[in-house]
Write a protein that holds these residues in place. Structure first.
Motif, mmCIF file in Angstrom:
data_model
loop_
_atom_site.group_PDB
_atom_site.id
_atom_site.type_symbol
_atom_site.label_atom_id
_atom_site.label_comp_id
_atom_site.label_asym_id
_atom_site.label_seq_id
_atom_site.Cartn_x
_atom_site.Cartn_y
_atom_site.Cartn_z
ATOM 1 N N MET A 174 0.838 -1.191 0.000
ATOM 2 C CA MET A 174 0.000 0.000 0.000
ATOM 3 C C MET A 174 0.876 1.246 0.000
ATOM 4 O O MET A 174 1.898 1.295 0.657
ATOM 5 C CB MET A 174 -0.914 -0.005 1.220
ATOM 6 N N LEU A 175 0.430 2.227 -0.738
ATOM 7 C CA LEU A 175 1.153 3.486 -0.828
ATOM 8 C C LEU A 175 0.829 4.350 0.396
ATOM 9 O O LEU A 175 -0.337 4.573 0.711
ATOM 10 C CB LEU A 175 0.752 4.218 -2.107
ATOM 11 N N ILE A 176 1.857 4.810 1.077
ATOM 12 C CA ILE A 176 1.691 5.711 2.220
ATOM 13 C C ILE A 176 2.504 6.967 1.953
ATOM 14 O O ILE A 176 3.712 6.892 1.705
ATOM 15 C CB ILE A 176 2.138 5.041 3.532
ATOM 16 N N PHE A 220 -0.536 18.533 -2.444
ATOM 17 C CA PHE A 220 0.914 18.484 -2.279
ATOM 18 C C PHE A 220 1.503 17.649 -3.407
ATOM 19 O O PHE A 220 0.774 17.084 -4.224
ATOM 20 C CB PHE A 220 1.296 17.920 -0.898
ATOM 21 N N LEU A 221 2.814 17.619 -3.486
ATOM 22 C CA LEU A 221 3.514 16.877 -4.535
ATOM 23 C C LEU A 221 4.316 15.754 -3.902
ATOM 24 O O LEU A 221 4.765 15.862 -2.763
ATOM 25 C CB LEU A 221 4.434 17.806 -5.325
ATOM 26 N N ALA A 222 4.462 14.676 -4.659
ATOM 27 C CA ALA A 222 5.210 13.524 -4.166
ATOM 28 C C ALA A 222 6.133 13.000 -5.256
ATOM 29 O O ALA A 222 5.790 13.039 -6.436
ATOM 30 C CB ALA A 222 4.247 12.420 -3.731
ATOM 31 N N ALA A 223 7.297 12.532 -4.836
ATOM 32 C CA ALA A 223 8.224 11.844 -5.738
ATOM 33 C C ALA A 223 8.248 10.391 -5.303
ATOM 34 O O ALA A 223 8.515 10.097 -4.138
ATOM 35 C CB ALA A 223 9.613 12.457 -5.633
ATOM 36 N N ARG A 224 7.913 9.501 -6.230
ATOM 37 C CA ARG A 224 7.888 8.087 -5.869
ATOM 38 C C ARG A 224 8.236 7.243 -7.083
ATOM 39 O O ARG A 224 8.247 7.723 -8.212
ATOM 40 C CB ARG A 224 6.530 7.681 -5.318
ATOM 41 N N CYS A 225 8.496 5.970 -6.828
ATOM 42 C CA CYS A 225 8.766 5.017 -7.897
ATOM 43 C C CYS A 225 7.455 4.290 -8.201
ATOM 44 O O CYS A 225 6.846 3.712 -7.297
ATOM 45 C CB CYS A 225 9.850 4.030 -7.474
ATOM 46 N N THR A 280 7.964 0.241 -7.609
ATOM 47 C CA THR A 280 8.157 -0.332 -6.274
ATOM 48 C C THR A 280 7.333 0.375 -5.185
ATOM 49 O O THR A 280 7.308 -0.091 -4.050
ATOM 50 C CB THR A 280 9.633 -0.241 -5.856
ATOM 51 N N LEU A 281 6.702 1.500 -5.512
ATOM 52 C CA LEU A 281 5.965 2.362 -4.578
ATOM 53 C C LEU A 281 6.876 3.012 -3.542
ATOM 54 O O LEU A 281 6.395 3.566 -2.552
ATOM 55 C CB LEU A 281 4.831 1.610 -3.866
ATOM 56 N N GLU A 282 8.199 2.954 -3.747
ATOM 57 C CA GLU A 282 9.130 3.640 -2.850
ATOM 58 C C GLU A 282 8.903 5.148 -2.952
ATOM 59 O O GLU A 282 8.874 5.699 -4.052
ATOM 60 C CB GLU A 282 10.569 3.310 -3.240
ATOM 61 N N VAL A 283 8.723 5.780 -1.813
ATOM 62 C CA VAL A 283 8.489 7.220 -1.778
ATOM 63 C C VAL A 283 9.803 7.924 -1.463
ATOM 64 O O VAL A 283 10.454 7.618 -0.463
ATOM 65 C CB VAL A 283 7.416 7.579 -0.733
ATOM 66 N N PHE A 284 10.180 8.880 -2.312
ATOM 67 C CA PHE A 284 11.424 9.632 -2.102
ATOM 68 C C PHE A 284 11.180 10.904 -1.293
ATOM 69 O O PHE A 284 12.106 11.450 -0.713
ATOM 70 C CB PHE A 284 12.062 9.966 -3.442
ATOM 71 N N ASP A 293 17.022 18.249 -1.962
ATOM 72 C CA ASP A 293 17.260 17.087 -1.105
ATOM 73 C C ASP A 293 16.551 15.841 -1.640
ATOM 74 O O ASP A 293 17.074 14.727 -1.553
ATOM 75 C CB ASP A 293 16.837 17.379 0.340
ATOM 76 N N ILE A 294 15.392 16.019 -2.245
ATOM 77 C CA ILE A 294 14.680 14.872 -2.827
ATOM 78 C C ILE A 294 15.382 14.394 -4.094
ATOM 79 O O ILE A 294 15.544 13.196 -4.309
ATOM 80 C CB ILE A 294 13.202 15.238 -3.087
ATOM 81 N N VAL A 295 15.848 15.337 -4.917
ATOM 82 C CA VAL A 295 16.591 14.961 -6.130
ATOM 83 C C VAL A 295 17.866 14.203 -5.752
ATOM 84 O O VAL A 295 18.198 13.177 -6.367
ATOM 85 C CB VAL A 295 16.921 16.219 -6.967
ATOM 86 N N ALA A 296 18.568 14.671 -4.707
ATOM 87 C CA ALA A 296 19.788 13.988 -4.255
ATOM 88 C C ALA A 296 19.471 12.581 -3.750
ATOM 89 O O ALA A 296 20.218 11.632 -4.015
ATOM 90 C CB ALA A 296 20.464 14.806 -3.161
ATOM 91 N N LYS A 297 18.359 12.434 -3.050
ATOM 92 C CA LYS A 297 17.943 11.122 -2.539
ATOM 93 C C LYS A 297 17.645 10.159 -3.695
ATOM 94 O O LYS A 297 18.020 8.985 -3.650
ATOM 95 C CB LYS A 297 16.693 11.314 -1.671
#
Ligand SMILES: [Zn+2]
Length: 107
Positions: A1-3, A66-71, A74-78, A91-95
């Motif tokens: 599940m996406l959180i 809001f905005l979210a960066a995720r895959c 895999t549903l990995e949230v950056f 910081d999100i781009v670097a992550k």
């Protein structure tokens, strides 16, 4: 599940509390633009298998966008950040670059 953690109220919300709003960071074209630019703005959307930047609304919470960066695979949230941000925070781009060295950027 996406959180996703809402950056407005700090709640970690499950996907069922959120409403998707499509691709983030669209460049808008209006009067004075070419037909091709306007068509691309209206209809062309990315659909990557991998890193994607999206708009979400905390519909059953504070109600804010809001905005979210995720895959998408895999549903990995950056990370999540306020909707008024014109481009992804450094910081999100670097992550993302640290975890996905072959990622080519958000544009
Ligand atoms: Zn919220």
């Amino acid at each position: 599940m996406l959180i996703l953690e809402c950056p407005c109220c700090g709640v970690k919300a499950e996907e069922t509390e959120l409403s998707p709003g499509g691709e983030a960071h669209l460049k808008r074209f209006g009067p004075g633009s070419s037909d091709e630019e306007f068509e691309a703005y209206m209809f062309a959307r990315k659909n990557p298998k991998g890193v994607h930047f999206e708009r979400w609304r905390h519909a059953y919470g504070c109600g804010k966008w809001f905005l979210a960066a995720r895959c998408t695979a895999t549903l990995e949230v950056f990370g999540t950040y306020p909707a008024q941000t014109s481009e992804p925070p450094a910081d999100i781009v670097a992550k993302i670059k640290a975890k996905r060295p072959d990622w080519k950027g958000y544009k």
